[in-house]
Design an enzyme around this catalytic site. Structure first.
Site, PDB file in Angstrom:
ATOM      1  N   ASP A  45     -22.322   8.056 -10.904  1.00 10.04           N
ATOM      2  CA  ASP A  45     -21.423   7.552  -9.953  1.00 10.04           C
ATOM      3  C   ASP A  45     -20.295   8.729  -9.965  1.00 10.04           C
ATOM      4  O   ASP A  45     -19.954   9.411 -11.131  1.00 10.04           O
ATOM      5  CB  ASP A  45     -20.486   6.420 -10.210  1.00 10.04           C
ATOM      6  CG  ASP A  45     -21.286   5.178  -9.819  1.00 10.04           C
ATOM      7  OD1 ASP A  45     -21.980   5.165  -8.548  1.00 10.04           O
ATOM      8  OD2 ASP A  45     -21.406   4.292 -10.378  1.00 10.04           O
ATOM      9  N   GLN A  93      -0.205   0.475   5.056  1.00 10.86           N
ATOM     10  CA  GLN A  93      -0.221   0.097   6.460  1.00 10.86           C
ATOM     11  C   GLN A  93       0.441   1.575   7.013  1.00 10.86           C
ATOM     12  O   GLN A  93      -0.308   2.302   7.845  1.00 10.86           O
ATOM     13  CB  GLN A  93       0.638  -0.747   6.876  1.00 10.86           C
ATOM     14  CG  GLN A  93      -0.202  -2.138   6.985  1.00 10.86           C
ATOM     15  CD  GLN A  93      -0.271  -2.831   5.456  1.00 10.86           C
ATOM     16  OE1 GLN A  93       0.788  -2.514   4.610  1.00 10.86           O
ATOM     17  NE2 GLN A  93      -1.299  -3.205   5.189  1.00 10.86           N
ATOM     18  N   THR A  94       1.582   2.241   6.650  1.00  9.23           N
ATOM     19  CA  THR A  94       2.113   3.265   6.867  1.00  9.23           C
ATOM     20  C   THR A  94       1.570   4.513   6.406  1.00  9.23           C
ATOM     21  O   THR A  94       1.732   5.595   7.101  1.00  9.23           O
ATOM     22  CB  THR A  94       3.735   3.145   6.628  1.00  9.23           C
ATOM     23  OG1 THR A  94       3.814   3.190   5.238  1.00  9.23           O
ATOM     24  CG2 THR A  94       4.380   2.028   7.137  1.00  9.23           C
ATOM     25  N   ASP A  98       6.954   6.948  -5.121  1.00  5.37           N
ATOM     26  CA  ASP A  98       5.620   6.657  -4.808  1.00  5.37           C
ATOM     27  C   ASP A  98       4.718   6.312  -6.289  1.00  5.37           C
ATOM     28  O   ASP A  98       4.729   7.173  -6.901  1.00  5.37           O
ATOM     29  CB  ASP A  98       5.023   7.815  -4.167  1.00  5.37           C
ATOM     30  CG  ASP A  98       3.313   7.370  -3.886  1.00  5.37           C
ATOM     31  OD1 ASP A  98       2.746   6.761  -4.075  1.00  5.37           O
ATOM     32  OD2 ASP A  98       3.054   8.572  -3.261  1.00  5.37           O
TER      33      ASP A  98
END
EC number: 7.2.2.6
Lengths: 689, 565
Positions: free
Chosen positions: A318, A390-391, A355
Site C-alpha cells: 500500500d 465542505q468549504t 488549520d
C-alpha cells in the site's frame, strides 16, 4: 477475576531481542532434552540420525561383547562413544532451538491465565450478564468487557469503543482504540481493556485463540515439516540408503583379497559418509527460522508460509503508510509573477494557523524550515475561518488583512473570478508531478500556490533497489489517480503501481500475477483486504486490523508495520539458504572423509594404498577415529550458524549461488581435510589411538 | 601424449558438436511431427497397429505402452534366438541358442545394453543378426529417444496433461532419424571395407598352406546402428577391434562420431523443446567436459606405459599397447574408450582388460556415474535431467527459493522419485558384485587374482546395470549364474530407472510453469556447468569409491610398487 496486567510477556520478549544467542538456562535445559530425544521412537522422524543411533547401539553391544570376552575393546569403545556423541549433538541442536521458543511460550502462557468472562444473556442488554470461565465460551457468545477486564478470547467488537493495552501479544504497551465497525474491530484474548467498555462477539473456540496458536508456534509443538524440509529429508534418507549399500557391499568386496573390515570400522565409515551434519541440524534450522520471525514480532501460521515468503516474486505494498509517510506535506510555495515566495509563505502560514489537519501543520513546518517564518500567536480580535470538509478553505481575518488558502477550485469559487494563467500553469505542473495544489490568497487577491505532496519514506528507494536485485517486483497500490500514482511510483522506484485501486483490483492483480506463474505477497488490515490476503501466497495481516483480515492472512505482524513484508521475505530466503548451504557443506565433506578412512581400512590388504593417506594421518585407528570425531564436532560447531542463519545479502540468484557455492561447497571440501588433521594431531599429543 | 594425438581428438569432437547442432533442430522437428517424407509408410504402420498418433498419453499410459513394446520385443528376440536352428538365413547351420544365453542376450538387446556373452560369428545366424539383434538395435534406441522426448516436453509448458504419444515418437524416431542415418553411415562403412553380404563364410588358404574360415555377413549396416543407437553389440566377437568391424582409423573416428552425435544432439533438442537453447548447451557442456577429462586420463595412463614392461626394456614412446590395434593409435583409442563408456554404447576397439589400472578406472567410473556423459541415445538425456533436478535441489536452496528448474518447482515427489532412480545403479552394481566375489559359483568366472580380478567382476555388473554392454574381458560370462544375474542387472538398470523417471515427467508436466526473474536459480552458464559436473561426480560417484579403491586404484598403486599377483 484475574486483574493481573498482561504487560510483561511482550516486553520481556522484546527485551530479549538483542540478547545472546544461547543463554545458560536454555543450554542446561537443552542438555537434558537432548538425552530425552534419544528415544528411537522419536528419533525415527529423522532417518539420518536414527541410522546413526542404530549403528551406535550396534557398536556399543560389540564393545561390551569384546570386553566380556577379553578381546581388545578400546578402539571400538572410542568409536561407540563418538557415534553416541554424534547423535547427542544432533538432538542437542534441536533441543536448543526449541528451548529458545519455549522460554517465550512460558512468558506468553502467563498472559493466558484463567479469566472470567461476563457473558451477556441478552445481546441488547448490557446489565444482564453472568460470570463464565473464558475456556467455556463458544463461538458467537457475546461478552461484556469493561475497563480493567482482560478480553477473555478473540472476538469482534460489536458495540462500544475502548482503549486496549495489547502488550501481551504485541509487546507495545501504548493502548490502542478498539471500536465496533470499521477496520479496528478485532480484539485479542489476553489483552487488557484500560478504559470504557465494549461488547465482543467471540470468534475463536477455546484452545484455538490467537494466543494459543502463538504459544504452540513458538514452542514448536504445532511444528510440521515444511514442503522443502520434507523433500530434503527424502534426499538425505536416499543418500543414507545409498551409502548403506556402499558400506554393506564392502563386506563382500573386501573379502576378495583379504579380510573384510571390522563392524566398528564399517560403522565409522557409514556414519561419516551419511549426511549427519545437515541431518542433525535440519530441524533446528526450521525451528530457528520461525523463531527469527517471532522475535521480529511476526507470527506465521505455518512454516510453509515462511518458505513461501522466500519464493515471492511480487510484493504488493500500500502506498500510504508503507511507501509514503501517512499524509501529504507541503513541499513548495509557488508565487505568481509580481509576488515573492516569502509573501506566499507568510499568507500560507497565517491562513493555516487555525488549520489543525496534518497538511495544515506541515505548511507551518515547511515555512519555518524554508523561509524561517515562525508561526505567530493568533492575535486577539481576529476572526478564524476553520478548515472544513465542505468549504475546503481555511483562513484568518486580521485587522491587517484577510488570508485564505484552500483547494484551488473552492478558493476560486469563493473569490469569484478566473485564475491568472501563471497560477493555472503552476497548478497543472504540481498535479502532473503527483502533488496536490492549494491556492493562497490575501485580501481576495491570488498570490500563488502551495505544493502538497506525498513524501516517500527515507530509505525506501534503496530497499526497492535491493528487492529488484533479489528478483522481486514491487507494486504500489493506491487510491490516487494514475497521474499522481505514476509520479510517486517513479519517485519511490517501485516497478509497477495500481492506481484508483479497489479491493477487487487488488484481487484481480494477484490472480493475474499468479496465472503468470508468480508468487505474490501483500500486507493488509481491512475487512475488504481479506479476499486478497487469502488469495496471496503470503498474506501479512496487521495485528491492528480486523478479525477477517487476520484470519485470511497466513502471517500476522504484531507491530502492524506493513513495511516488514520486505524483512519477512528476507527471513524466508535466509531460512532456505541456511538449509541449502549446510546440505552442500555436509555432502562436500565426504570427499575428505574418504581420504581419511579408505586408506586406513584397506591398508591391511594393500599397504600401497597408504599413498592415498594425503593428510599423513598417524595410524589407521587414529585416522578413522579422527574422521568420526570431526563428523560429530562439526554438528556442534555449526549449531550457532543453524540458529542464526547464514548471512543474507540481498542479491541476484547468480551472485548468491556463486558466493554460497564458494563458501559451503568448496569450503565443505577443504574444511574437513584441515579439521581431521588437527584432530589426528591432537589425538597423538593426548596419546589416544 | 602427443599434439597430433590431441589434434585427432579435437577434430573428432568438433565434428560431433558441429553435426549435433543441425541434428538437434531436425530431431525437434521430427518429434513435433513436422518431418513427413516417409508419411505413407508411417501411416501404414499406424494403421496396422491401430494407433492414433495425435492422441496424447499421460505418463502412465506412455510408460505402459513403452513396456508393452519392449516386452514384445524381448519375446520375439528370445524366440528367434532359440529357434534360429530351424529358421532360414543360417548358412553356417548354427544351433538354437541355449536358454540362459538367449535370456541374457534378449534382455541385453532390448535394454540397449548389448552385453554379449557370446561371439557373434560363432553363435548367431544371419537371421538372428538381422531380424533379431539389428531390429532390436533400432527399437531400443527409438525407445530411449522417445522417453527422453516425453521428459523434455514435461518442462515445455505449465499444467500439461500428456507427454506425447509413445507410438508416434517411437515410430518417427526409428523412421526419420535412426534409419536414414544408418543408411548413410552404413554406406560409408561399406566404402571403408566392412562386409555386407548374405554369402556363407569364406574359406581361405594361408601362406603356410593352412585352411582358414573367414567370417562374413551383413555387418556394415548393423555396425552403423550399433554405434548410432549406442547399442554397442558387435557383429563379430572382437567388436570394433575386428578388422572387418574396425578396418581403419577413419572408420574408428566415424564410429566415435556415430556413438556421440545423437546423445549430444538430444541435449540441444531439449533446449529447443523447452525454448531456451542455452539450457541445452549447458547440458552439452557438462557432457563434453567430462568426456574430455576421461579421455585425458585414459590417454595419459596408456601413453605412460606399463612400469613392468618399461622395466623389461620396452620403448617408452610406445605406451601401453597390450590389447590394442596398432592401426588406431593411442589418442583415438583413449577417445573411443571414454566415449563408448560415457555414451552407454559399449562397442570396444581395444581390450579394456588390458588398459592400465587408471585407464580401466575411467570407463568403469563413467558408466557408474549413470551413463549421462553424454549417455545412451535418450537414456543419457533423461538420466542427465534427473541429475539436474538433484543438483538444482541441493544447490538451489542456496539462492533462497524453493528449487525450480525451467520454471517447474522441484519438490518432495520429484526428489523421492529421483532418489529411487539413482538408487538402482549402486544397488545393482555393488549388490551383485559383492555377492559374486564370495559365491563360489560366481567366483569361478574370474580369471585374475588380486584387485584386477575384482575389477573384472565389478566391471561386468557395472556394464550390465549401466546398460553399457562393453566387456572388460577376462571373465567367463556365459554361465547360468552370470547370464541370469547380469540379465537382471540389465533389466533393473533400464526399467527400474525408467519408471520413476517417467513418474517425474508426469509430475513435472502437471506443475505450473513459473516465470523466471533475477531471483531464479540460473541453470545455464559456466557456474551451473561446474555445479552440475560436481554433483554428478559427488552424488553419482562417491558411493563407488570404496569399490574402486579396492579395484583399479589398489591395482594402480600395487603395480607402481612393482607387485603382481
Amino acid at each position: 477475576m484475574d486483574m493481573t496486567p498482561a504487560i510483561p510477556a511482550g516486553e520481556a520478549r522484546r527485551a530479549r531481542l538483542g540478547a545472546a544467542l544461547l543463554s545458560g538456562p536454555i543450554l542446561r535445559r537443552a542438555t537434558l532434552d537432548a538425552f530425552a530425544k534419544l528415544d528411537p521412537r522419536r528419533l525415527v522422524r529423522n532417518p539420518v540420525i536414527f541410522v546413526t543411533e542404530v549403528v551406535a547401539i550396534l557398536v556399543t553391544v560389540l564393545t561390551i561383547r569384546a570386553l566380556v570376552l577379553g578381546q581388545p575393546w578400546t578402539f571400538q569403545a572410542g568409536i561407540a562413544l563418538w557415534l553416541w556423541l554424534t547423535v547427542l549433538f544432533a538432538t542437542f541442536a534441536e533441543a536448543v532451538a526449541e528451548g529458545r521458543g519455549r522460554a517465550q511460550a512460558e512468558s506468553l502462557r502467563r498472559a493466558r491465565t484463567e479469566t472470567r468472562a461476563k457473558l451477556l444473556l441478552r445481546g441488547d442488554d448490557r446489565s444482564l450478564w453472568q460470570p463464565r470461565a473464558a475456556t467455556a465460551l463458544r463461538i458467537g457468545d457475546l461478552v461484556l468487557v469493561e475497563a480493567g477486564d482482560l478480553v477473555p478470547s478473540d472476538g469482534e467488537v460489536v458495540e462500544g469503543i475502548a482503549s486496549v493495552n495489547e502488550a501481551a501479544v504485541t509487546g507495545e504497551s501504548a493502548p490502542v482504540i478498539r471500536e465496533s465497525g470499521g477496520d479496528r474491530s478485532a480484539v485479542t484474548g489476553g489483552t487488557l481493556v484500560v478504559s470504557d467498555w465494549i461488547v465482543v462477539r467471540i470468534t475463536a473456540a477455546p484452545g484455538s485463540t490467537f494466543l494459543d496458536r502463538m504459544i504452540s508456534l513458538v514452542e514448536g509443538a504445532a511444528r510440521q515439516k515444511t514442503p522443502n524440509e520434507i523433500a530434503l529429508d527424502i534426499l538425505l534418507a536416499g543418500m543414507t540408503i545409498i551409502f548403506l549399500i556402499a558400506v554393506a557391499s564392502l563386506v563382500g568386496l573386501a573379502s576378495w583379497n583379504g579380510q573384510p573390515p571390522s563392524v566398528a570400522v564399517l560403522a565409522a565409515l557409514l556414519v561419516t559418509l551419511i549426511p549427519t551434519t545437515i541431518g542433525g541440524l535440519l530441524s533446528a534450522i526450521g525451528i530457528a527460522g520461525m523463531d527469527r520471525l517471532v522475535r521480529f514480532n511476526v507470527l506465521a501460521t505455518s512454516g510453509r508460509a515462511v518458505e513461501a515468503a522466500g519464493d515471492v516474486d511480487v510484493l504488493l505494498l500500500d502506498k500510504t503508510g508503507t511507501i509514503t509517510l501517512g499524509n501529504r506535506q507541503a513541499a513548495g510555495f509557488i508565487p505568481i509573477p509580481g509576488v515573492t515566495e516569502r509573501e506566499v509563505a507568510e499568507a500560507a502560514v497565517l491562513s493555516s494557523l487555525a488549520d489543525e489537519t496534518p497538511e495544515g501543520r506541515s505548511i507551518l513546518a515547511f515555512a519555518r524550515e524554508r523561509q524561517g517564518i515562525a508561526a505567530p500567536v493568533i492575535p486577539e480580535g481576529s476572526c478564524v475561518i476553520p478548515f472544513t470538509a465542505q468549504t475546503r478553505i481555511s483562513g484568518l481575518d486580521l485587522s491587517g488583512g484577510s488570508y485564505r488558502k484552500g483547494a484551488v477550485d473552492a478558493l476560486l469559487r469563493s473569490l469569484g473570478g478566473e485564475a491568472p494563467p501563471a497560477l493555472r500553469e503552476a497548478v497543472d505542473r504540481i498535479a502532473r508531478a503527483g502533488g496536490t495544489p492549494l491556492a493562497v490568497a490575501k485580501d481576495g487577491r491570488l498570490l500563488g500556490a502551495i505544493e502538497l505532496k506525498d513524501i516517500v519514506k527515507t530509505g525506501m528507494r534503496a530497499r526497492f533497489d535491493a528487492l529488484r536485485r533479489m528478483g522481486i517486483r514491487t507494486v504500489m497500490v493506491t487510491g490516487d489517480n494514475r497521474l499522481t500514482a505514476a509520479a510517486i511510483a517513479a519517485e519511490a522506484g517501485v516497478a509497477d503501481f495500481i492506481a484508483e485501486a479497489t479491493p477487487e483490483d487488488k484481487l484481480a492483480y494477484i490472480r493475474h500475477a499468479q496465472a503468470e506463474g508468480r508468487l505474490v505477497a501483500m500486507a493488509g488490515d481491512g475487512t475488504n483486504d481479506a479476499p486478497a490476503l487469502a488469495q496471496a501466497d503470503v498474506g501479512l495481516a496487521m495485528q491492528t486490523g480486523t478479525q477477517a483480515a487476520r484470519e485470511a492472512g497466513n502471517m500476522v505482524d504484531l507491530d502492524s508495520d506493513p513495511t516488514k513484508l520486505i524483512e519477512v521475505v528476507e527471513i524466508g530466503k535466509q531460512l532456505l539458504i541456511t538449509r541449502g548451504a549446510l546440505t552442500t557443506f555436509s555432502i562436500a565433506n565426504d570427499v575428505a572423509k574418504y581420504f581419511a578412512i579408505l586408506p586406513a581400512i584397506f591398508v591391511a590388504s594393500y599397504p600401497e594404498l597408504g599413498a592415498l593417506n594425503v593428510m599423513a594421518l598417524a595410524s589407521p585407528e587414529s585416522a578413522i577415529l579422527s574422521a568420526v570425531i570431526f563428523n560429530a564436532l562439526i554438528i556442534v560447531a555449526l549449531v550457532p550458524l543453524a540458529l542464526r542463519g547464514v548471512r543474507y545479502v540481498p542479491a541476484g540468484a547468480a551472485a548468491l549461488l556463486r558466493r554460497n557455492l564458494l563458501i559451503y561447497g568448496i569450503g565443505g571440501i577443504v574444511a574437513p581435510f584441515i579439521g581431521i588433521k588437527i584432530i589426528d594431531v591432537a589425538l597423538q599429543i593426548l596419546g589416544i589411538a | 601424449m602427443t599434439l597430433i594425438g590431441w589434434a585427432q581428438i579435437a577434430l573428432v569432437l568438433a565434428a560431433i558438436v558441429a553435426a549435433a547442432i543441425p541434428l538437434a533442430r531436425y530431431i525437434a522437428a521430427v518429434a513435433a511431427g513436422r518431418v513427413t517424407f516417409l508419411a505413407p509408410l508411417e501411416r501404414a504402420i499406424y494403421a496396422a497397429g491401430g494407433i492414433d498418433p495425435a492422441r496424447g498419453m499421460g505418463w502412465k499410459a506412455y510408460t505402459l505402452a513403452m513396456l508393452a513394446a519392449n516386452l514384445a520385443g524381448f519375446l520375439v528376440l528370445y524366440a528367434i534366438l532359440r529357434l534360429q536352428g530351424v529358421l532360414p538365413f543360417n548358412p553356417q547351420g548354427f544351433d538354437g541358442v541355449s536358454p540362459w544365453l538367449a535370456f541374457n542376450t534378449a534382455i541385453s538387446f532390448v535394454t540397449n545394453t548389448n552385453w554379449q556373452a557370446y561371439s557373434g560369428e560363432a553363435t548367431m545366424s544371419y537371421l538372428s543378426q538381422m531380424a533379431g539383434l539389428s531390429v532390436q538395435n533400432f527399437l531400443s534406441a527409438a525407445t530411449g529417444i522417445a522417453l527422453a522426448l516425453a521428459l523434455c516436453r514435461a518442462f515445455a509448458a505449465g499444467g500439461l496433461k500428456d507427454l506425447g504419444n509413445f507410438w508416434a515418437d517411437f515410430v518417427r524416431m526409428a523412421l526419420y532419424l535412426l534409419l536414414p542415418l544408418s543408411v548413410v553411415v552404413g554406406l560409408a562403412f561399406v566404402a571403408m571395407g566392412m562386409p555386407q553380404t548374405l554369402a556363407a563364410y569364406a574359406e581361405a588358404t594361408t601362406l603356410e598352406g593352412a585352411t582358414r574360415t573367414i567370417p562374413l555377413g551383413p555387418a556394415a549396416f548393423q555396425i552403423a546402428i550399433k554405434h548410432l543407437g549406442t547399442n554397442g553389440g558387435g557383429f563379430f566377437g572382437a567388436n570394433s577391434a575386428h578388422p572387418f568391424e574396425g578396418p581403419s582409423a577413419l572408420a574408428a573416428s566415424l564410429q566415435i562420431w556415430s556413438q556421440q552425435v545423437i546423445p549430444f544432439a538430444l541435449a540441444l533438442t531439449f533446449g529447443r523443446i523447452v525454448r531456451d537453447i542455452r539450457q541445452g548447451w549447458a547440458l552439452l557442456a557438462v557432457m563434453l567436459v567430462v568426456v574430455v577429462a576421461g579421455t585425458w586420463i585414459v590417454y595419459a595412463a596408456e601413453a605412460g606405459g606399463n612400469p613392468l614392461h618399461l622395466a623389461a626394456g620396452v620403448d617408452p614412446a610406445m605406451g601401453n599397447m597390450e590389447g590394442k590395434e596398432v592401426r588406431f593409435g593411442l589418442a583415438l583409442d583413449a577417445l573411443f574408450v571414454a566415449t563408448t563408456t560415457g555414451a552407454s554404447c559399449g562397442a570396444v576397439n581395444l581390450m579394456h582388460d588390458s588398459l592400465m589400472p587408471l585407464g580401466g578406472l575411467v570407463p568403469l567410473f563413467l558408466i557408474q556415474l549413470g551413463e549421462v556423459l553424454p549417455g545412451g541415445v535418450g537414456s543419457g538425456l533423461y538420466g542427465m535431467i534427473v541429475f539436474v533436478l538433484l543438483a538444482v535441489f541441493v544447490a538451489g536452496l542456496m539462492v533462497g527459493r524453493t528449487p525450480e528448474y525451467l520454471g517447474k518447482k522441484v519438490q518432495a515427489r520429484e526428489i523421492k522419485l529421483a532418489m529411487l532412480a539413482v538408487l538402482v545403479l549402486p544397488a545393482a552394481i555393488l549388490g551383485f558384485t559383492a555377492v559374486s566375489v564370495v559365491l563360489p559359483v560366481a567366483m569361478s568366472s574370474i580369471q585374475e587374482k588380486g584387485p584386477h580380478g575384482l575389477t573384472e567382476m565389478l566391471y561386468a555388473y557395472t556394464s550390465a546395470a549401466g546398460n553399457n554392454g562393453s566387456a572388460f574381458g577376462g571373465l567367463a560370462a556365459d554361465t547360468p549364474w552370470m547370464n541370469t544375474t547380469l540379465g537382471i542387472a540389465m533389466a533393473l538398470g533400464r526399467f527400474a530407472y525408467i519408471v520413476p523417471m517417467m513418474a517425474i515427467a508426469g509430475s513435472i508436466a502437471a506443475k505450473p510453469k513459473l516465470a523466471a526473474s533475477t531471483g531464479t536459480f540460473p541453470t545455464h552458464g559456466p557456474l551451473f556447468v561446474g555445479l552440475l559436473a560436481g554433483v554428478i561426480l559427488i552424488l553419482g560417484g562417491l558411493q563407488f569409491m570404496p569399490a574402486l579403491a579396492l579395484g583399479p586404484v589398489a591395482e594402480h598403486f600395487v603395480l607402481a610398487a612393482g607387485k603382481t599377483f
